[in-house]
Design a protein around this motif. Structure first.
Motif, PDB file in Angstrom:
ATOM      1  N   GLN A 109      86.424  54.013 -40.556  1.00 47.18           N
ATOM      2  CA  GLN A 109      85.260  53.375 -39.944  1.00 47.18           C
ATOM      3  C   GLN A 109      85.223  51.876 -40.253  1.00 47.18           C
ATOM      4  OE1 GLN A 109      83.144  54.916 -37.859  1.00 47.18           O
ATOM      5  NE2 GLN A 109      84.409  56.739 -38.161  1.00 47.18           N
ATOM      6  N   PRO A 110      84.779  51.068 -39.286  1.00 52.89           N
ATOM      7  CA  PRO A 110      84.621  49.639 -39.547  1.00 52.89           C
ATOM      8  C   PRO A 110      83.384  49.387 -40.424  1.00 52.89           C
ATOM      9  CG  PRO A 110      83.903  50.143 -37.325  1.00 52.89           C
ATOM     10  CD  PRO A 110      84.470  51.420 -37.897  1.00 52.89           C
ATOM     11  N   LYS A 111      83.394  48.269 -41.106  1.00 48.85           N
ATOM     12  CA  LYS A 111      82.285  47.885 -41.977  1.00 48.85           C
ATOM     13  C   LYS A 111      80.957  47.904 -41.222  1.00 48.85           C
ATOM     14  CE  LYS A 111      80.843  44.184 -45.114  1.00 48.85           C
ATOM     15  NZ  LYS A 111      81.234  42.908 -45.747  1.00 48.85           N
ATOM     16  N   SER A 112      80.956  47.381 -39.993  1.00 44.02           N
ATOM     17  CA  SER A 112      79.718  47.283 -39.213  1.00 44.02           C
ATOM     18  C   SER A 112      79.075  48.650 -38.978  1.00 44.02           C
ATOM     19  CB  SER A 112      79.979  46.588 -37.875  1.00 44.02           C
ATOM     20  OG  SER A 112      80.951  47.313 -37.141  1.00 44.02           O
ATOM     21  N   SER A 145      91.027  46.048 -41.332  1.00 36.89           N
ATOM     22  CA  SER A 145      89.680  45.675 -41.767  1.00 36.89           C
ATOM     23  C   SER A 145      88.708  46.845 -41.610  1.00 36.89           C
ATOM     24  CB  SER A 145      89.171  44.451 -41.002  1.00 36.89           C
ATOM     25  OG  SER A 145      89.960  43.346 -41.340  1.00 36.89           O
ATOM     26  N   VAL A 146      89.147  48.018 -42.064  1.00 39.64           N
ATOM     27  CA  VAL A 146      88.334  49.225 -41.952  1.00 39.64           C
ATOM     28  C   VAL A 146      88.258  49.931 -43.309  1.00 39.64           C
ATOM     29  CG1 VAL A 146      88.781  49.650 -39.507  1.00 39.64           C
ATOM     30  CG2 VAL A 146      90.367  50.545 -41.226  1.00 39.64           C
ATOM     31  N   TYR A 147      87.315  50.847 -43.412  1.00 43.01           N
ATOM     32  CA  TYR A 147      87.164  51.679 -44.610  1.00 43.01           C
ATOM     33  C   TYR A 147      87.650  53.083 -44.277  1.00 43.01           C
ATOM     34  CZ  TYR A 147      84.645  47.898 -46.771  1.00 43.01           C
ATOM     35  OH  TYR A 147      84.329  46.685 -47.325  1.00 43.01           O
ATOM     36  N   ILE A 156      93.321  53.801 -37.271  1.00 46.78           N
ATOM     37  CA  ILE A 156      92.637  52.562 -36.914  1.00 46.78           C
ATOM     38  C   ILE A 156      92.120  52.539 -35.477  1.00 46.78           C
ATOM     39  CG2 ILE A 156      92.874  50.058 -36.729  1.00 46.78           C
ATOM     40  CD1 ILE A 156      94.794  50.334 -39.209  1.00 46.78           C
ATOM     41  N   LYS A 157      92.970  52.731 -34.480  1.00 50.66           N
ATOM     42  CA  LYS A 157      92.503  52.603 -33.100  1.00 50.66           C
ATOM     43  C   LYS A 157      91.461  53.642 -32.697  1.00 50.66           C
ATOM     44  CE  LYS A 157      96.230  49.930 -31.176  1.00 50.66           C
ATOM     45  NZ  LYS A 157      97.500  49.946 -30.494  1.00 50.66           N
TER      46      LYS A 157
END
Length: 167
Positions: A109-112, A145-147, A156-157
């Motif tokens: 998951q992305p930070k946002s 840039s993901v967790y 990622i994608k």
């Protein structure tokens, strides 16, 4: 062989207490664990009682009582997330919301997205909430840039596409 061998074995309460304590400690140190990694930690535990329970749990037939004791402790203290085990903490709405995000939208998951569910979970989250929950449950994967959930391979994608439903 004392009280740890045989099909009809019921572990003494002090052994169960030691086992539960060892489980809790293992999860506090690691955050998330596969069943295999948990058993490895229990087999290597400094308490002879705990390591003996874990070793006996692997024996066919003889270990049924020990395996059952471990499974009972896991059922009482843990939940599953993408084939990984983690401690239940029903009193933590932020942690619960972040776990749900990973449960519904995958292991990456992305930070946002994490920040958004934290804001939604409680009206005024503490400034340390993001760091606390990501440190316990995830590893930062710099290239995307993901967790990523600890113990998982980054995807990622797909995770980026799933999160962006505002198109």
């Amino acid at each position: 062989a004392g009280g740890l061998k045989g099909d009809a074995v019921v572990l003494p309460s002090n052994s169960r207490i030691q086992l539960r304590s060892a489980l809790t400690t293992a999860f506090k140190q690691a955050g998330l664990l596969s069943y295999h990694n948990l058993m490895e930690r229990l087999r290597e535990h400094p308490s002879e009682t705990v390591s003996k329970i874990a070793k006996n749990a692997e024996l066919e037939g003889d270990g049924a009582g020990c395996k059952e004791a471990i499974d009972d402790c896991l059922a009482a203290t843990c939940e599953t997330l993408h084939d990984l085990l983690l401690l239940k903490k029903d009193d933590d709405p932020i942690r619960k919301a972040v776990i749900e995000l990973f449960r519904k939208h995958g292991t990456t998951q992305p930070k946002s997205a994490i920040q958004e569910v934290i804001k939604t979970a409680v009206a005024h989250p503490p400034t340390t909430a993001f760091t606390k929950v990501t440190k316990e449950l995830t590893t930062f994967h710099a290239s995307g840039s993901v967790y990523v959930l600890k113990g998982c391979v980054p995807t990622i994608k797909p995770a980026a596409e799933k999160v962006d439903d505002k198109k």
